[in-house]
Design a protein around this motif. Sequence first.
Motif, PDB file in Angstrom:
ATOM      1  N   GLY A 192       5.953  72.788  27.120  1.00 14.92           N
ATOM      2  CA  GLY A 192       5.318  72.744  25.805  1.00 14.92           C
ATOM      3  C   GLY A 192       6.293  72.299  24.731  1.00 14.92           C
ATOM      4  O   GLY A 192       6.996  71.300  24.883  1.00 14.92           O
ATOM      5  N   SER A 193       6.370  73.068  23.647  1.00 13.07           N
ATOM      6  CA  SER A 193       7.253  72.698  22.536  1.00 13.07           C
ATOM      7  C   SER A 193       8.719  72.723  22.949  1.00 13.07           C
ATOM      8  O   SER A 193       9.550  72.021  22.358  1.00 13.07           O
ATOM      9  CB  SER A 193       7.036  73.641  21.350  1.00 13.07           C
ATOM     10  OG  SER A 193       7.398  74.975  21.681  1.00 13.07           O
ATOM     11  N   ARG A 194       9.040  73.507  23.963  1.00 21.16           N
ATOM     12  CA  ARG A 194      10.428  73.579  24.437  1.00 21.16           C
ATOM     13  C   ARG A 194      10.789  72.412  25.360  1.00 21.16           C
ATOM     14  O   ARG A 194      11.897  72.365  25.903  1.00 21.16           O
ATOM     15  CB  ARG A 194      10.670  74.906  25.151  1.00 21.16           C
ATOM     16  CG  ARG A 194      10.530  76.124  24.238  1.00 21.16           C
ATOM     17  CD  ARG A 194      10.784  77.417  24.978  1.00 21.16           C
ATOM     18  NE  ARG A 194      10.576  78.575  24.122  1.00 21.16           N
ATOM     19  CZ  ARG A 194      11.497  79.092  23.314  1.00 21.16           C
ATOM     20  NH1 ARG A 194      12.703  78.555  23.272  1.00 21.16           N
ATOM     21  NH2 ARG A 194      11.237  80.152  22.563  1.00 21.16           N
ATOM     22  N   GLY A 195       9.853  71.487  25.530  1.00 18.69           N
ATOM     23  CA  GLY A 195      10.116  70.314  26.358  1.00 18.69           C
ATOM     24  C   GLY A 195      10.069  69.017  25.569  1.00 18.69           C
ATOM     25  O   GLY A 195       9.879  67.947  26.131  1.00 18.69           O
ATOM     26  N   ILE A 196      10.253  69.121  24.242  1.00 21.07           N
ATOM     27  CA  ILE A 196      10.227  67.935  23.371  1.00 21.07           C
ATOM     28  C   ILE A 196      11.657  67.483  23.074  1.00 21.07           C
ATOM     29  O   ILE A 196      12.547  68.310  22.833  1.00 21.07           O
ATOM     30  CB  ILE A 196       9.476  68.243  22.056  1.00 21.07           C
ATOM     31  CG1 ILE A 196       7.988  68.514  22.360  1.00 21.07           C
ATOM     32  CG2 ILE A 196       9.624  67.101  21.062  1.00 21.07           C
ATOM     33  CD1 ILE A 196       7.205  69.015  21.168  1.00 21.07           C
ATOM     34  N   SER A 197      11.868  66.173  23.072  1.00 17.20           N
ATOM     35  CA  SER A 197      13.185  65.605  22.779  1.00 17.20           C
ATOM     36  C   SER A 197      13.054  64.547  21.684  1.00 17.20           C
ATOM     37  O   SER A 197      11.970  64.028  21.421  1.00 17.20           O
ATOM     38  CB  SER A 197      13.800  64.983  24.037  1.00 17.20           C
ATOM     39  OG  SER A 197      13.952  65.952  25.065  1.00 17.20           O
TER      40      SER A 197
ATOM     41  N   LYS B  42      20.482  67.663  22.856  1.00 19.62           N
ATOM     42  CA  LYS B  42      20.234  67.820  24.280  1.00 19.62           C
ATOM     43  C   LYS B  42      18.764  67.574  24.604  1.00 19.62           C
ATOM     44  O   LYS B  42      17.893  67.706  23.748  1.00 19.62           O
ATOM     45  CB  LYS B  42      20.626  69.233  24.725  1.00 19.62           C
ATOM     46  CG  LYS B  42      22.117  69.531  24.582  1.00 19.62           C
ATOM     47  CD  LYS B  42      22.431  70.950  25.027  1.00 19.62           C
ATOM     48  CE  LYS B  42      23.917  71.257  24.871  1.00 19.62           C
ATOM     49  NZ  LYS B  42      24.236  72.650  25.267  1.00 19.62           N
ATOM     50  N   GLU B  43      18.521  67.228  25.851  1.00 13.20           N
ATOM     51  CA  GLU B  43      17.141  67.051  26.294  1.00 13.20           C
ATOM     52  C   GLU B  43      16.373  68.353  26.099  1.00 13.20           C
ATOM     53  O   GLU B  43      16.889  69.445  26.335  1.00 13.20           O
ATOM     54  CB  GLU B  43      17.112  66.627  27.764  1.00 13.20           C
ATOM     55  CG  GLU B  43      15.746  66.164  28.225  1.00 13.20           C
ATOM     56  CD  GLU B  43      15.765  65.595  29.634  1.00 13.20           C
ATOM     57  OE1 GLU B  43      15.430  66.361  30.565  1.00 13.20           O
ATOM     58  OE2 GLU B  43      16.131  64.415  29.801  1.00 13.20           O
ATOM     59  N   ASN B  44      15.129  68.230  25.655  1.00 19.75           N
ATOM     60  CA  ASN B  44      14.214  69.353  25.417  1.00 19.75           C
ATOM     61  C   ASN B  44      14.557  70.190  24.183  1.00 19.75           C
ATOM     62  O   ASN B  44      14.012  71.278  24.010  1.00 19.75           O
ATOM     63  CB  ASN B  44      14.126  70.275  26.647  1.00 19.75           C
ATOM     64  CG  ASN B  44      13.605  69.561  27.879  1.00 19.75           C
ATOM     65  OD1 ASN B  44      12.826  68.604  27.768  1.00 19.75           O
ATOM     66  ND2 ASN B  44      14.036  69.995  29.051  1.00 19.75           N
TER      67      ASN B  44
END
Length: 378
Positions: free
Chosen positions: A176-181, A226-228
Motif C-alpha cells: 500500500g502506501s508503504r510501497g510507494i517510491s 530508498k525504495e518504498n
Amino acid sequence: MKQYLLTEDQISFIDMVKDFFAKEVLPIRAEYDEKEEVPMEVIKKAMDMGLHILDIPEEYGGAGLDFLTYVMLVEEMCKVDDAFTSILNAGSIACKVVELGGTEEQKNMFYRKVVEGAFVGMCITEADAGSDVSAIAATAVRDGGEYVIDGTKLFVSNGSLADHYIVFASTDKSKGSRGISAFIVDADLPGVSRGKRESKLGCHAGDTCAVTFDHVRVPAGNLLGKENEGFKLTMQTLDRGRVKVAAMAVGLAQGALDYAVSYAKERVQFGQPICRLQGVQFMLADMEAAVETARQMVYHAAALIDSGMPCSRAASIAKLTASDNCMKVCTDAVQILGGYGLCREYPVERFFRNAKTYQIVEGTNQIQRMVIGRDLCR
C-alpha cells in the motif's frame, strides 16, 4: 508587521518583488487570464531575478530564504496575481522532495537545472488517488539497472512546461502506501506524453495538465531516497505545501480587499461614497478581520516549520482558515462592486474564480478538518 518580523534586507527584497509585480505583472494579468496562456516573457524576467528559486538552499544556487520570508514573498506576489505566482513556485515542493530524499549528486544535478530555468512538475494525483495518496496505481518495476514506470498523473502544475518530473509510483503493491517510491523523470524520455492543458474555473494563466508514463525507463539512480519510502517523503513536504497554499490565499484575499476598499471610496450612491455606509463598512471590517486572522495563522505555521517543531495541525489550520476566509472575502468583494463585480473588466471577478482553488489543492478543506480533529483526539 513586516518591520517587526523582518530585517531591513528582507524588507528591501520584498519591496523589490512588489515593484516588479506592479510594473510587469499587473498590466498583463487580465490579458493572459482571458487568453488562458502562460506569460512566458514575463516569467523569464522573474526567473532572471531568481523568483523561482527562493527557497532552494544557497549552497545549490538558490536564495536560501527561511520559510517565513518565503511565504511573505508568495503572499505579496499573490496580491497581484496568484496564477503567475503558481507558475513560478509550482516546483518548490518537488525541490523539497529532492532536498529530503536526494543524494548529493542528485541535488547538485537537479538544482543546477532548476536554477538555470528548468521547470519541474510534481506527479502525485491520479484518477483514483486524490486525497487518498495511498491509492496510487502508477507502478515502477525494477528491471536490471532501470525502473519501468507506467501510469497517468492528473492536475500536474506546470505539466506541459516541465523539463523534469518528480513521479510517485508503487514499487510494491502489497504494501500500500508503504510501497510507494519517488523518482526523477526527464520529460523528454520515450513514453512520456502530456495531455491538453486543463481549462479551469480559475487560475487560467496557470499551466495544468495530465502526464502519462508508458513504459518509461529511468535509471535506478533516479530513485529518490530508498525504495518504498516515497510516501514518507510526501508526508514530510505536506506541511510546507499547505502553508504555501495558505499564503497564496492570504495574498489573493488581500488583493480583493484592497480593490474593494478602493472601489468603495470612489463609488457614490445616495449622495456619498458607499464606504461611508455602515452596511458596507461592516462588510469591509469583516473582510479585514478575516484576512489578518488568516495571515497570523500562516506566519505562525511558517515559524514552526523554520524552528523544526511539529506543525501539522498548525499547517492544516492555516490552510483551512486562509482558503475559507479567502473564498468569503472574494465573494464579499464581488458583492461590494455589485453588477460590476460580475464583469471581467474588474479584477474581483477573477479573484472570485481563483479563490475556489485554494479550498481544494494541497488537501481539500475536509481533509484539513480530519487532520486537525485526529490530532486533537490522539
